[in-house]
Every structure is written in structure tokens, then in C-alpha cells.
Design an enzyme around this catalytic site. Sequence first.
Site, short mmCIF file in Angstrom:
data_model
loop_
_atom_site.label_atom_id
_atom_site.label_comp_id
_atom_site.label_asym_id
_atom_site.label_seq_id
_atom_site.Cartn_x
_atom_site.Cartn_y
_atom_site.Cartn_z
CB CYS A 19 5.81 -6.07 7.20
SG CYS A 19 4.77 -6.10 8.65
NE ARG A 64 -0.52 -4.48 10.31
CZ ARG A 64 -0.40 -5.78 10.04
NH1 ARG A 64 -0.46 -6.22 8.81
NH2 ARG A 64 -0.20 -6.64 11.01
CB CYS A 85 0.81 -2.43 -7.90
SG CYS A 85 2.38 -2.61 -7.04
CB CYS A 141 6.25 -6.42 -10.08
SG CYS A 141 5.33 -7.93 -9.73
CB CYS A 152 -0.82 -10.84 7.19
SG CYS A 152 -1.16 -9.09 6.93
CB CYS A 176 -1.59 -5.52 -9.24
SG CYS A 176 -1.01 -7.22 -9.05
CB CYS A 230 4.90 -9.94 8.46
SG CYS A 230 3.60 -10.07 7.23
#
Length: 331
Positions: free
Chosen positions: A91, A256, A54, A47, A184, A51, A124
Site C-alpha cells: 500500500c 483491517r 493528520c 499536505c 478500501c 484533516c 493499493c
Amino acid sequence: MNYQQLKELHDLPFFTLLEKAREVHLKHWDNNEVQLCTLLSIKTGGCSEDCSYCAQSARYKNDVNAERLMEKCEIMTRAKAAKENGSTRFCMGAAWRGVRKGTERFEKVKDIISEVSTLGMEVCVTLGELGKEEASELKEAGVTAYNHNIDTSPEHYPNIVTTHTFQDRLNTIRHAQDAGMSICCGGILGLGETTEDRLKMLEVVSEFNPQPESVPINSLMPMPGTPLSGSEPVDVFDVARIIAISRIAIPKAKIRLSAGRKNFTEEGQALCFFAGANSIFYGEKLLTGNNPSTNQDIKLMEKLGLHAQVPNPDMVAESCDTEKPASPCIN
Ligand code: SAM
Ligand code: DTB
Ligand code: SF4
């Protein structure tokens, strides 16, 4: 709920807070029900974003390699298995900054979504940033809910991510809501944030109009190679407290108990369910990190007398309350 109201809840003695949360929970939800959601990383690693929690950012060196988008037939096999295992929500996550209309990969993802949506589970997806048109096309393809977390407070966000802004996150959420998808949206505990940051994050999440349909509360899983790899573990009492406040502030949302559950004891998890969590990721793998095994989860649910929530694939997104301001929107 505004910051002051959230702070008052936070400052209550723990058991008083739990009692209040339980009362709200029982008003809106079946006492002993938990939604089982299966998570699948359909595009892992590589990616462009930074972040700092991550493992999938291309900037950090670890053993998560950049993979291609998973083939539709493989995804369908996983989705069918998830349904057979009792999951009512599927998801799919992709390690992308975002998606663009007209690109080959966006067309492929929409095709995958259309096919998964025939299985009768809630669908999702979390694909990063969306514009208005991308959001409409995803809705059209069959997405039930779009996962896009704000992760922390607006103030702390720039310490955690520099390649996109907090406002970019809000814009995507606005686009997804305008397209008629449920949202979400939650965050992560353990990013070096203060209590004030946690409550400011909940202030933003609870003031979305409409409120999110689900709110994932993740606890940081410190990932090798990331700037946050050496972070202190999150205290499960803090997780339960944030869940209880979320339950009161966002009563109709599924809360969740998300990443980090593997590090909690059964007693710690039971406390989180009592505080108002009514959804989990079910299956041994999250995106790159580990989750409790399905056997462990079945045993825990049996011990607590919890049962799996029935599917609601035709769920319709709640509409905007016109008496209140719309969710924070585009600059
Ligand atoms: N790229 C998309 C995005 O950023 O929205 C989707 C995937 S991203 C991995 C989804 C969410 O997973 C993040 O927003 C964050 O809340 C959570 N997450 C990622 N890594 C995590 C970690 N190490 N510990 C806890 N939660 C994490
Ligand atoms: C969310 O809030 N948590 C999930 C899901 N949405 C996509 C992701 C958790 C990721 C945990 C770290 C990993 O597996 O790499
Ligand atoms: Fe990329 Fe999402 Fe990970 Fe950020 S959280 S690095 S955008 S996959």
C-alpha cells in the site's frame, strides 16, 4: 445495512455480538487467516489539507517535514523486501489533496505503480482526490484497490476537515469504482465522535455498491501539533465492537485492524481478530507513526495459530449489484 440495523447490532451484549460476527466470519473466511499488508509513505508531509488528525498537514507544526516523491528504485527495494517478508499487499500513500492527469507527478506515480504491479502483490494506493480520468489511468497502471477513507459520519466530517467535503470523498470513491478498482474504505475511531457517528459511518461504508473489498478500522494516533493531539485513547472494546459490526455488515470485506495497534495489548488485538479483523499493516512504520515490530507480530500470530493469507494479485473488483442503488454519487 441501514442505521437502525447497525444500532440493533451495537446494542447487543458484547458476547452475543461476537458470536454473530464469528458465524459470519466463518462463512466467508478461513478461520485463522490474516492478510499482511506493507504500508509505505511514498510522499510524506506538506499536505494542503487540514484533516485535524493528520501529522502530514502543512498547517500543523511538528517534526514531520515535507519530502519529495520517493524515487522509483527506492520504492521497488521496499516493495521487494515486503514481498520477501510475506506481505501480499503493498500500500503506497501520498500526502496530497489529490492527483491530476497530465502532471509530471501523476505520470511518475503511474510508472511506479506499473513496476510494483509486476511483483505479484496486490497494489493499493491512497493519493487523495481522483477524477474519472485519473481513476481510469490508475486502473490501467495496475492498481488493485484504491484506499480512500470516509473517516467518520457525514455529520461529524466538517468538524474534522474543512478543506474538502464528505461529498468530495464519495465522488472519488464513485470514480474509483467506475474505473473497476476495488475500494478500501473505512475510518478512524477517536475523533470525538459519538456512537451514532460511528454507526452512520458504517452505514455509508456498508451501503456502497459494490461493498468495499477492504475496510480499515483506524484508532486515532494523537499526533503532536494537530488539533486532536490531546485526544483520549480509544477503548479496545469499542474497536472490537465496531470490527464485529463491520464483519456482519460487510461480510466479504477484509477488515483491517489498522492504525493504533501499537497501543493495544496482545489480548486486545486477539479480541479484534476474534471479532472479525483479518488484515493488518505489517512493519514497524505506518506513514509517519509507529506500528508493532514484525517480530512482535510473528510471535502474536504464532501464539494464536494465525497464518498469513496467500497472495491474490489477480483479484478482480466486484461489480455493482444492479438491483440496488449505486454508491452515493456525484452531485
Ligand atoms: N492523503 C490521502 C487521503 O487523505 O486520503 C492519503 C493519506 S491519509 C494519511 C490516509 C488515511 O490515514 C486517512 O484517511 C486516515 O484514515 C488515516 N490516518 C491518518 N492519520 C491518522 C492518525 N493520526 N491516526 C489514525 N489514522 C490516521
Ligand atoms: C488507512 O486506513 N490507514 C493507513 C492507510 N490507510 C494509508 C494509514 C494510517 C496512518 C497512521 C498515522 C501515520 O502513520 O501518520
Ligand atoms: Fe493530507 Fe490525507 Fe493527511 Fe488529509 S489525511 S492532511 S489529505 S495526507
